[in-house]
Write an enzyme that holds these catalytic residues in place. Sequence first.
Site, PDB file in Angstrom:
ATOM      1  N   HIS A  19       1.423   6.548   3.355  1.00 46.29           N
ATOM      2  CA  HIS A  19       0.679   7.804   3.249  1.00 46.29           C
ATOM      3  C   HIS A  19       1.117   8.803   4.306  1.00 46.29           C
ATOM      4  O   HIS A  19       1.957   8.530   5.148  1.00 46.29           O
ATOM      5  CB  HIS A  19      -0.822   7.563   3.196  1.00 46.29           C
ATOM      6  CG  HIS A  19      -1.379   6.918   4.427  1.00 46.29           C
ATOM      7  ND1 HIS A  19      -1.442   7.562   5.632  1.00 46.29           N
ATOM      8  CD2 HIS A  19      -1.887   5.684   4.623  1.00 46.29           C
ATOM      9  CE1 HIS A  19      -1.980   6.764   6.521  1.00 46.29           C
ATOM     10  NE2 HIS A  19      -2.244   5.613   5.935  1.00 46.29           N
ATOM     11  N   HIS A  27       1.308   7.894   7.916  1.00 47.50           N
ATOM     12  CA  HIS A  27       2.505   7.139   8.296  1.00 47.50           C
ATOM     13  C   HIS A  27       3.699   8.071   8.406  1.00 47.50           C
ATOM     14  O   HIS A  27       4.597   7.845   9.215  1.00 47.50           O
ATOM     15  CB  HIS A  27       2.781   6.024   7.280  1.00 47.50           C
ATOM     16  CG  HIS A  27       1.741   4.954   7.303  1.00 47.50           C
ATOM     17  ND1 HIS A  27       1.067   4.558   6.183  1.00 47.50           N
ATOM     18  CD2 HIS A  27       1.234   4.215   8.318  1.00 47.50           C
ATOM     19  CE1 HIS A  27       0.196   3.604   6.509  1.00 47.50           C
ATOM     20  NE2 HIS A  27       0.286   3.383   7.802  1.00 47.50           N
ATOM     21  N   LYS A  43       0.853  -1.192   0.000  1.00 45.01           N
ATOM     22  CA  LYS A  43       0.000   0.000   0.000  1.00 45.01           C
ATOM     23  C   LYS A  43       0.882   1.233   0.000  1.00 45.01           C
ATOM     24  O   LYS A  43       2.059   1.162   0.345  1.00 45.01           O
ATOM     25  CB  LYS A  43      -0.846   0.008   1.271  1.00 45.01           C
ATOM     26  CG  LYS A  43      -1.952  -0.988   1.250  1.00 45.01           C
ATOM     27  CD  LYS A  43      -3.111  -0.407   2.025  1.00 45.01           C
ATOM     28  CE  LYS A  43      -4.104  -1.469   2.387  1.00 45.01           C
ATOM     29  NZ  LYS A  43      -4.911  -1.068   3.513  1.00 45.01           N
TER      30      LYS A  43
HETATM   31  N1  ARG Z   1      -0.272  -0.736  10.298  1.00 45.20           N
HETATM   32  C1  ARG Z   1      -1.181   0.077  11.051  1.00 45.20           C
HETATM   33  C2  ARG Z   1      -1.830   1.111  10.157  1.00 45.20           C
HETATM   34  O1  ARG Z   1      -1.263   1.503   9.172  1.00 45.20           O
HETATM   35  C3  ARG Z   1      -0.503   0.808  12.198  1.00 45.20           C
HETATM   36  C4  ARG Z   1       0.131  -0.092  13.219  1.00 45.20           C
HETATM   37  C5  ARG Z   1       0.453   0.631  14.473  1.00 45.20           C
HETATM   38  N2  ARG Z   1       1.090  -0.184  15.478  1.00 45.20           N
HETATM   39  C6  ARG Z   1       0.464  -1.130  16.176  1.00 45.20           C
HETATM   40  N3  ARG Z   1       1.183  -1.832  17.017  1.00 45.20           N
HETATM   41  N4  ARG Z   1      -0.820  -1.334  16.094  1.00 45.20           N
HETATM   42  O2  ARG Z   1      -2.919   1.563  10.462  1.00 45.20           O
END
Ligand code: ARG
Length: 577
Positions: free
Chosen positions: A133, A136, A130
């Site tokens: 974005h 992030h 993906k």
């Molecule tokens: N991959 C998730 C997202 O993009 C964020 C993860 C954040 N960290 C966690 N331990 N949940 O929404």
Amino acid sequence: MNPFQRPYVEEIAAQAAAALSLPLDCVAAAVELPRDLSLGDFALPCFRFAKEKRLPPASLASQVAAAFHPTRYLASAQAVGPFVNFRLVPPARAERALRAIHEQGLAFGGEKPGTGKRIVIDYSSPNIAKPFHIGHLRSTVIGNALANLFELLGYEIVRVNHLGDWGTQFGYLMAAWQREEWRAEADAAESEPIRRLFRLYVRGNQEDEHGNPALADEARSWFRRLETGDPKAVALWKSFKEISLSYFDKIYTRLGVRFDHTTGESFFEDKMAPLVEKARASGVAEESEGAFVIHTNEDGPPLILLKKDGGTTYATRDLAAALYRHDEYAFEQNLYVVGSTQQLHFQQLFAALALLGFEWAGRCHHIAFGKILGLSTRKGNVIWLEEVLDEAVERAREKAKENPELVEDIEGTAERVGIGAVVFHDFLARRIKDLEFSWEAVLNFQGDSGPYVQFSHVRTCGILRKAGSSASPDSERACATPDVDFSLLSLPEDRCLVALLEAWPEKLIIAAEEYEPFVVARYLLELSGLFHSYLEKHRVLSDDKSLTAARLLLVDSVRRILAGGLELLGVQAPDRM
Ligand code: ARG
């Protein structure tokens, strides 16, 4: 209280406590910075002693002022109504601060409250296949700044990238991948492997929404194959992951960000069973509509441990990850730098950990942040971060070209300024606030922006360069001997600048307590502003050798704090632009 100012506070408290016959620590606790720094450097409000001493605050203040005698750091005391205003000896204060900055740099005056303690920070954590974005990006830059901040305070930091690399969505991608014609279409439309993947992923989802039941079934079966270790599925998934990682790495390199562990959700695939078992055995989890859930609060939705089909969820993996971090790293704090849209998820996660009997659940914190609004780039509607970065660099390059004689390395400068501008922009407000993105604000060289602070740093470097080799910022010997006549730094502007430099160690502590890199950014903007107005009033370089030396030391101190502060925020500090 600012740890660097403790000796001043102690001297004030010693005198006032003696004059009023009060305990030292109760007087020390009352010392504060005056509202108006032109009144004095420190103030002692006497209200709180009035009751005990049975005298009006104003007469207590007069008593303290009357008994005052100058000391090493204290020059004078004056009673103004219920306050006593104290002034420090400017040269003594300047000498102590500038020497400390010279010798210890950004960590000057700092205590190391984090010594022997460990903090795990989960940040960035994008999803494979993906786009990376802008959300992030926020997580990446805030997390990185917090990690640097805590490191400076002596903590040992474990930087974790919790990649989103597991879940039924990869089933869709694999199913879409099987369709030759879709793949050919994606290959024709995009040259970058990651963008091809994303196109396929979108295509798969669209098809599903348009009610292609065959695809949904295939997706489920592909994910099942992945879960059961089918070599074909695993190989495909691995290749998706590699494509994504090499794309993320390019971004991390540009941002100057690194991780100690890139352990994605898939890492926890085989670490969930004991946890689920514990939830079952302890009765914390229960069956609900075919799923296996934990009710974390009375009216909200439950945390789903196992779905109807027995599959695990994002939350199950996060539970296992928290436990793993605890067992592996014995953290003092476990931080998750993730957007505020996931607030419910983290509430449930921490509550579930507590219900499962893990006393350390209270040491897990969600460091939430708001959205970036109004961002658009010159291309397309999906926003790919590298396009934002490229555009920032391009705009910075245009600006740099306006000043060709100033720039030796236009490309490098444009990259540092453009990316620095985007990164710094994230720190313009408290993290929980939504931020309006506008290119004008991001690259505003005159106002609250990264380039403005970078430019202040460039000015310090320019002055030091002009002063000659002994004070070149390129060598850490800049102003090698702070053997200057500090009494020459006694003008009001000198004193203001010294006072602001001296405030740094406390800002660091506040920023850490509030998990707010914003506090650091604001400080750097303030320091830049004060430095510019200093230069409007005073010439640093003159025929007066002693004066020049003293002012150069001041400029060099500003340089060190600006450079270090920017670096802490993950912004480069160029010495020309
Ligand atoms: N991959 C998730 C997202 O993009 C964020 C993860 C954040 N960290 C966690 N331990 N949940 O929404």
